[in-house]
Scaffold this motif. Structure first.
Motif, PDB file in Angstrom:
ATOM      1  N   VAL A  44       0.858  -1.174   0.000  1.00 20.52           N
ATOM      2  CA  VAL A  44       0.000   0.000   0.000  1.00 20.52           C
ATOM      3  C   VAL A  44       0.902   1.234   0.000  1.00 20.52           C
ATOM      4  N   VAL A  45       0.617   2.169  -0.912  1.00 20.51           N
ATOM      5  CA  VAL A  45       1.416   3.387  -1.046  1.00 20.51           C
ATOM      6  C   VAL A  45       0.643   4.549  -0.441  1.00 20.51           C
ATOM      7  N   THR A  46       1.326   5.369   0.361  1.00 20.03           N
ATOM      8  CA  THR A  46       0.701   6.556   0.955  1.00 20.03           C
ATOM      9  C   THR A  46       1.501   7.793   0.570  1.00 20.03           C
ATOM     10  N   LEU A  47       0.869   8.924   0.588  1.00 24.71           N
ATOM     11  CA  LEU A  47       1.504  10.226   0.386  1.00 24.71           C
ATOM     12  C   LEU A  47       2.228  10.368  -0.950  1.00 24.71           C
ATOM     13  N   CYS A  48       1.736   9.724  -1.985  1.00 23.29           N
ATOM     14  CA  CYS A  48       2.313   9.873  -3.318  1.00 23.29           C
ATOM     15  C   CYS A  48       2.027  11.283  -3.823  1.00 23.29           C
ATOM     16  N   THR A  49       3.013  11.907  -4.452  1.00 21.09           N
ATOM     17  CA  THR A  49       2.873  13.291  -4.901  1.00 21.09           C
ATOM     18  C   THR A  49       2.401  13.428  -6.345  1.00 21.09           C
ATOM     19  N   LEU A  50       2.182  12.310  -7.043  1.00 22.04           N
ATOM     20  CA  LEU A  50       1.699  12.387  -8.422  1.00 22.04           C
ATOM     21  C   LEU A  50       0.262  12.907  -8.418  1.00 22.04           C
TER      22      LEU A  50
END
Length: 108
Positions: A44-50
């Motif tokens: 699970v990925v969090t805080l992605c800036t894309l």
């Protein structure tokens, strides 16, 4: 290819520097005091800036599938992840990056 085993404390990020963590680990197999990550475990990925559409196709949310893992090292019958394992983020289609890792347990 051979490499160091990935565990829960390994630094894994999406290409846009969003931290990623496994949803499932092997709690009974510890490397440097942290459970090892399995090939079958989505990240699970969090805080992605894309940015989201229409500017881009992000942010990264998950990496559901790992394409390669250890060929000879298993935890609970499942291959463990190695430092050179690869996964693709959804919905962006960019890879996860394994950067800081333990350097004591090596596998192939």
């Amino acid at each position: 290819m051979p490499g160091f085993l990935v565990n829960l404390s390994t630094t894994v990020t999406c290409t846009h520097q969003g931290p990623a963590k496994p949803t499932v680990t092997a709690p009974n197999i510890l490397v440097m005091g942290a459970p090892v990550a399995l090939q079958t475990s989505p990240y699970v990925v969090t805080l992605c800036t894309l940015p989201p559409p229409p500017a881009a196709n992000g942010p990264c949310a998950t990496a559901p599938t790992w394409f390669n893992a250890a060929k000879r090292v298993f935890a609970n019958g499942v291959p463990v992840l190695l430092q050179d394992s690869q996964a693709m983020c959804v919905p962006s289609g960019t890879p996860l990056i394994i950067s800081a890792n333990q350097t004591r347990v090596f596998g192939t």
